[in-house]
Design a protein around this motif. Sequence first.
Motif, mmCIF file in Angstrom:
data_model
loop_
_atom_site.group_PDB
_atom_site.id
_atom_site.type_symbol
_atom_site.label_atom_id
_atom_site.label_comp_id
_atom_site.label_asym_id
_atom_site.label_seq_id
_atom_site.Cartn_x
_atom_site.Cartn_y
_atom_site.Cartn_z
ATOM 1 N N GLY A 174 -26.436 -41.641 -54.448
ATOM 2 C CA GLY A 174 -26.804 -43.062 -54.020
ATOM 3 C C GLY A 174 -25.789 -43.902 -54.695
ATOM 4 O O GLY A 174 -25.319 -44.878 -53.777
ATOM 5 N N GLU A 175 -25.233 -43.617 -56.119
ATOM 6 C CA GLU A 175 -24.054 -44.604 -56.564
ATOM 7 C C GLU A 175 -23.033 -44.351 -55.985
ATOM 8 O O GLU A 175 -22.250 -45.423 -55.577
ATOM 9 N N LYS A 176 -22.549 -43.106 -55.504
ATOM 10 C CA LYS A 176 -21.205 -42.793 -55.039
ATOM 11 C C LYS A 176 -21.219 -43.340 -53.342
ATOM 12 O O LYS A 176 -20.180 -44.097 -53.067
ATOM 13 N N THR A 177 -22.358 -43.040 -52.796
ATOM 14 C CA THR A 177 -22.173 -43.750 -51.384
ATOM 15 C C THR A 177 -22.475 -45.082 -51.158
ATOM 16 O O THR A 177 -22.221 -45.758 -50.134
ATOM 17 N N GLY A 178 -23.280 -45.615 -52.203
ATOM 18 C CA GLY A 178 -23.779 -47.041 -52.177
ATOM 19 C C GLY A 178 -25.169 -47.066 -51.043
ATOM 20 O O GLY A 178 -25.371 -48.123 -50.559
ATOM 21 N N ARG A 179 -25.436 -46.092 -50.802
ATOM 22 C CA ARG A 179 -26.533 -46.006 -49.878
ATOM 23 C C ARG A 179 -27.890 -45.566 -50.390
ATOM 24 O O ARG A 179 -28.125 -44.630 -51.361
ATOM 25 N N PHE A 180 -29.140 -46.165 -50.317
ATOM 26 C CA PHE A 180 -30.439 -45.704 -50.313
ATOM 27 C C PHE A 180 -30.906 -45.938 -52.178
ATOM 28 O O PHE A 180 -31.831 -45.413 -52.321
ATOM 29 N N TYR A 181 -29.964 -46.507 -52.820
ATOM 30 C CA TYR A 181 -30.279 -46.888 -54.137
ATOM 31 C C TYR A 181 -29.826 -48.199 -54.475
ATOM 32 O O TYR A 181 -28.708 -48.477 -54.690
ATOM 33 N N PRO A 182 -30.510 -49.068 -54.464
ATOM 34 C CA PRO A 182 -30.419 -50.746 -54.885
ATOM 35 C C PRO A 182 -29.871 -50.657 -56.067
ATOM 36 O O PRO A 182 -29.948 -50.059 -56.929
ATOM 37 N N GLN A 183 -28.791 -51.769 -55.959
ATOM 38 C CA GLN A 183 -28.288 -52.091 -57.325
ATOM 39 C C GLN A 183 -28.695 -53.442 -57.828
ATOM 40 O O GLN A 183 -28.436 -53.613 -59.058
ATOM 41 N N GLU A 184 -29.457 -54.169 -57.101
ATOM 42 C CA GLU A 184 -30.031 -55.334 -57.808
ATOM 43 C C GLU A 184 -31.167 -54.874 -58.853
ATOM 44 O O GLU A 184 -31.738 -53.879 -58.493
ATOM 45 N N PRO A 185 -30.983 -55.339 -59.887
ATOM 46 C CA PRO A 185 -31.502 -54.766 -61.061
ATOM 47 C C PRO A 185 -33.253 -54.540 -60.838
ATOM 48 O O PRO A 185 -33.431 -53.295 -60.984
#
Length: 234
Positions: free
Chosen positions: A82-93
């Motif tokens: 999720g972190e590597k692709t920026g997909r399906f793992y929100p980054q807004e806290p």
Amino acid sequence: MAQPIELYYWPTPNGHKITIFCEEAGVPYEIRPVDITAGDQFREEFLRISPNNKMPAIVDPEGPGGEPISVFESGAILIYLGEKTGRFYPQEPRRKYRTLEWLMFQMGTVGPMLGQNHHFRAYAPERIPYAIERYTKEATRIYRVIDRRLSESEYIAGDEYTIADMAIFPWLISHERQGQRLEDHPNLERWYRAIEARPAVRRALEVGRELRRSAEEMDERAREVLFGRGQYDR
């Protein structure tokens, strides 16, 4: 990702989590079968990647800094991808930690408890009524927790599809064998049918289908490898 990740895999709920992510995100991957009924999980080369002798595990040839990295534990793999692709793992806290809450719920509760339920209902060499009742009731409680959550939001972690959904869904596929009825949990059933219908999920669940074995198909050696003393003496 130019180079495919190596996915050490067997068609189980934990394995399906990773194929679902890869299919959804378009991550190229190559399957490295780990036949857990034959003891492949105890081979030294696999233990160097997954020291807990459990699959799935991955090797990403293009890890941080462009160097290869191996990752074991399905939850950690989902976070990594999720972190590597920026997909399906929100980054807004707030959304990120809500996703992590439900991912940890799957890792610490859904998987272990439904796994025990499935074991005592389908694989144990003898029927133990106390264990069957205990874990079937715990499965019902878990389904109610999920149903209640899904009365509040479209997906597990909120209004967007995330790694939390990918982690929980495969564990509910065998609901009938867990002594559960989807129709008893209408919000869960609505969510389950929506996830089930996703083309990427359908593709992911087909990966390794030919490798699957039912409880009835397992011989004594396979049962010993999976459930006997051999796994504890290594």
